[in-house]
Scaffold this active site. Sequence first.
Site, PDB file in Angstrom:
ATOM      1  N   SER A  13       0.860  -1.185   0.000  1.00  0.00           N
ATOM      2  CA  SER A  13       0.000   0.000   0.000  1.00  0.00           C
ATOM      3  C   SER A  13       0.900   1.240   0.000  1.00  0.00           C
ATOM      4  O   SER A  13       2.121   1.136   0.142  1.00  0.00           O
ATOM      5  CB  SER A  13      -0.898  -0.012   1.231  1.00  0.00           C
ATOM      6  OG  SER A  13      -0.111  -0.007   2.387  1.00  0.00           O
ATOM      7  N   ASP A  71      -8.289  10.932  -0.054  1.00  0.00           N
ATOM      8  CA  ASP A  71      -8.179  10.903  -1.515  1.00  0.00           C
ATOM      9  C   ASP A  71      -9.247  11.759  -2.190  1.00  0.00           C
ATOM     10  O   ASP A  71      -9.037  12.269  -3.285  1.00  0.00           O
ATOM     11  CB  ASP A  71      -8.253   9.469  -2.040  1.00  0.00           C
ATOM     12  CG  ASP A  71      -6.887   8.800  -1.980  1.00  0.00           C
ATOM     13  OD1 ASP A  71      -5.880   9.513  -2.212  1.00  0.00           O
ATOM     14  OD2 ASP A  71      -6.812   7.606  -1.685  1.00  0.00           O
ATOM     15  N   GLU A 148     -11.063  -7.809   2.761  1.00  0.00           N
ATOM     16  CA  GLU A 148     -12.099  -6.768   2.723  1.00  0.00           C
ATOM     17  C   GLU A 148     -12.437  -6.285   1.318  1.00  0.00           C
ATOM     18  O   GLU A 148     -13.548  -5.855   1.066  1.00  0.00           O
ATOM     19  CB  GLU A 148     -11.670  -5.535   3.537  1.00  0.00           C
ATOM     20  CG  GLU A 148     -11.802  -5.674   5.029  1.00  0.00           C
ATOM     21  CD  GLU A 148     -10.486  -6.050   5.669  1.00  0.00           C
ATOM     22  OE1 GLU A 148      -9.593  -6.576   4.955  1.00  0.00           O
ATOM     23  OE2 GLU A 148     -10.347  -5.816   6.885  1.00  0.00           O
ATOM     24  N   CYS A 378      -9.873  25.884  13.418  1.00  0.00           N
ATOM     25  CA  CYS A 378     -10.799  25.054  14.192  1.00  0.00           C
ATOM     26  C   CYS A 378     -10.353  24.913  15.652  1.00  0.00           C
ATOM     27  O   CYS A 378     -10.539  25.833  16.419  1.00  0.00           O
ATOM     28  CB  CYS A 378     -11.010  23.707  13.510  1.00  0.00           C
ATOM     29  SG  CYS A 378     -12.561  22.970  14.019  1.00  0.00           S
ATOM     30  N   ARG A 459     -17.568  20.406  17.240  1.00  0.00           N
ATOM     31  CA  ARG A 459     -18.681  20.305  18.158  1.00  0.00           C
ATOM     32  C   ARG A 459     -18.716  21.537  19.061  1.00  0.00           C
ATOM     33  O   ARG A 459     -19.750  22.063  19.385  1.00  0.00           O
ATOM     34  CB  ARG A 459     -18.482  19.065  19.043  1.00  0.00           C
ATOM     35  CG  ARG A 459     -19.617  18.103  19.038  1.00  0.00           C
ATOM     36  CD  ARG A 459     -19.318  16.916  19.937  1.00  0.00           C
ATOM     37  NE  ARG A 459     -18.875  15.748  19.183  1.00  0.00           N
ATOM     38  CZ  ARG A 459     -19.645  15.048  18.358  1.00  0.00           C
ATOM     39  NH1 ARG A 459     -20.903  15.369  18.174  1.00  0.00           N
ATOM     40  NH2 ARG A 459     -19.178  14.002  17.710  1.00  0.00           N
ATOM     41  N   HIS A 505     -12.649  25.094   8.394  1.00  0.00           N
ATOM     42  CA  HIS A 505     -11.388  24.586   7.809  1.00  0.00           C
ATOM     43  C   HIS A 505     -11.209  25.136   6.400  1.00  0.00           C
ATOM     44  O   HIS A 505     -11.680  24.513   5.440  1.00  0.00           O
ATOM     45  CB  HIS A 505     -11.432  23.057   7.730  1.00  0.00           C
ATOM     46  CG  HIS A 505     -11.351  22.374   9.049  1.00  0.00           C
ATOM     47  ND1 HIS A 505     -10.165  21.976   9.605  1.00  0.00           N
ATOM     48  CD2 HIS A 505     -12.321  22.007   9.924  1.00  0.00           C
ATOM     49  CE1 HIS A 505     -10.396  21.391  10.769  1.00  0.00           C
ATOM     50  NE2 HIS A 505     -11.693  21.397  10.994  1.00  0.00           N
ATOM     51  N   GLU A 507      -8.738  25.045   4.527  1.00  0.00           N
ATOM     52  CA  GLU A 507      -7.848  24.216   3.689  1.00  0.00           C
ATOM     53  C   GLU A 507      -8.621  23.261   2.773  1.00  0.00           C
ATOM     54  O   GLU A 507      -8.116  22.876   1.718  1.00  0.00           O
ATOM     55  CB  GLU A 507      -6.856  23.424   4.556  1.00  0.00           C
ATOM     56  CG  GLU A 507      -7.421  22.296   5.422  1.00  0.00           C
ATOM     57  CD  GLU A 507      -7.935  22.755   6.783  1.00  0.00           C
ATOM     58  OE1 GLU A 507      -8.307  23.946   6.922  1.00  0.00           O
ATOM     59  OE2 GLU A 507      -7.992  21.911   7.709  1.00  0.00           O
TER      60      GLU A 507
HETATM   61  N1  GLN Z   1     -12.236  19.458  19.046  1.00  0.00           N
HETATM   62  C1  GLN Z   1     -12.835  20.652  18.571  1.00  0.00           C
HETATM   63  C2  GLN Z   1     -14.339  20.530  18.420  1.00  0.00           C
HETATM   64  O1  GLN Z   1     -14.858  19.451  18.335  1.00  0.00           O
HETATM   65  C3  GLN Z   1     -12.199  21.110  17.277  1.00  0.00           C
HETATM   66  C4  GLN Z   1     -12.393  20.166  16.146  1.00  0.00           C
HETATM   67  C5  GLN Z   1     -11.448  20.393  14.990  1.00  0.00           C
HETATM   68  O2  GLN Z   1     -10.401  21.030  15.142  1.00  0.00           O
HETATM   69  N2  GLN Z   1     -11.774  19.878  13.829  1.00  0.00           N
HETATM   70  O3  GLN Z   1     -15.040  21.513  18.360  1.00  0.00           O
END
Ligand code: GLN
Length: 533
Positions: A13, A71, A148, A378, A459, A505, A507
């Site tokens: 892999s 991917d 699998e 985040c 969250r 995010h 990115e």
């Molecule tokens: N742990 C944090 C949350 O759940 C940030 C999550 C993350 O960085 N993707 O809010």
Amino acid sequence: MVKYIFITGGVVSGLGKGITSSSIGLLMKARGFKTTNIKIDPYLNYDAGTMNPYQHGEVFVLDDGGEVDLDLGNYERFLDTSLTFDHNITTGKVYSAVIEKERRGDYLGATVQVIPHITNEIKERIRKIAKNYEVVIVEIGGTVGDIESMPFLEAARQMQLEEGRDNVAFVHVTYVPKLKAVGEQKTKPTQHSVKELRSLGIQPDAIIARSEDPLEEGARKKISLFTNVPEEAVISAYDVEDTYEVPLLLEREGLGGYLTKRLNLDDRKPDLKAWQEIVEKYKGLDRTVEIAIVGKYVKLADSYLSIKEALKHSSVVNDVKVKIRWVEAEDVEREGVKLLEGVDGIIVPGGFGARGTEGKMMAIRYARENNIPFLGICFGFQLTVVEFARNVLGFKDAHSTEINPNTPYPVVDLLPEQREIKKLGGTMRLGAYPVKIKPNTLAHKVYGSEVIYERHRHRWEVNPEFVEQFESAGLVFSGVACDDERRMEILELPTHKYFIATQFHPEFKSRPMKPAPVFKGLVKAAKEKKFGS
Ligand code: GLN
């Protein structure tokens, strides 16, 4: 008729099947065919959301909130497209759908079996996506021979029978090692893995031979002879400096032309001009800035793949190469911020859990107090809030309740709706949501727009009860959620050269020709710091 190209892997892999699949997708798209990529992950997880990045690399997030294999990020970047959760098929999804149908009574009277029920479900899912396309690339994860992946290979074999040979091609990616002692490329592992594939009823149409150096003519002939694949379809995919060179290499090797011929598609010339320009520009950059990524999964660079890519995209537009300094957050705790000395920018990426949080906050403080261009993402955004609470507002032991549920200052907390949640899979705030940006802010300047759509995966949130106190101390929340203004989305420090953090995010939406604006801004600020404006 839709044309399908299945990509399988053999020997080991980690050969870059994902990059190969993305590249083939690009070669088809560049010929003007409506193309898409599907990834099959034979693991039992329903999706990638509950997996640690150390297992499979970063968890990629789509617009629709799907938490998928990394991917899909490669496919999105290479094809400049947005995919859906259905583009990632897992054993977990397939089996739960079949079991649900069985319970509903859809198969009344039948014994439910891998063949045909599971294989039918797999084919149905592939065909459902294929409806809107001319060419569909399907990458089957894992290596041929894994238990699998058997039902998926079987479904692929059946598809060739049902769709017709002209409409389904198989590309097998293998490894050709060179033994130092004899200095010769060895084809035996390839022979064996093709034998294994053929024993499952699949004759590959092309072999992508991964090797350190270009494939020697003798090795090519041998592979062709033993695998029953014409020599022109034994493609030498030797190591290149940068993954973006792979499509150009495969095209030079004739793969695009061969596959179109094999599938009876129009023989068109691909338009790879823009892609080529990016590759050349990137290779030709002679100035470098250094940006630190302070995280907890840094030992596996794939954990932060999209961040690496976003920096690459930003480096091309800023005319400066970005060297990444990987910094383990726990090392900062032990050895101090001297590990960050000399960097031109700092990123604190997303993450979960307590390990390394103090080190990340040391890095944030270092960036804040020394006017070093900074981007928090985040969890990095949330920790920026915590750091500011502790060191500017003087809230001793302030924290996120994720890490310290008993903190006297819960500056990052769950909103009531998240408190109700008992099941952890797929229940974070996921996917693209609109963010409203305040005029006359750094965020507004880098985005050049008042409403943006960015992808989320979290969250916890900035606790709305503390927002006013933060703002009166000089922190600006320059972006809030359009659907709920209690949610803080972007923060910045106007007194600082470039200090910005986002709850989302950025990115995940960065593309070679459309770098994520906050990354582009970070690299620009790093460049100005090092070379002047
Ligand atoms: N742990 C944090 C949350 O759940 C940030 C999550 C993350 O960085 N993707 O809010």
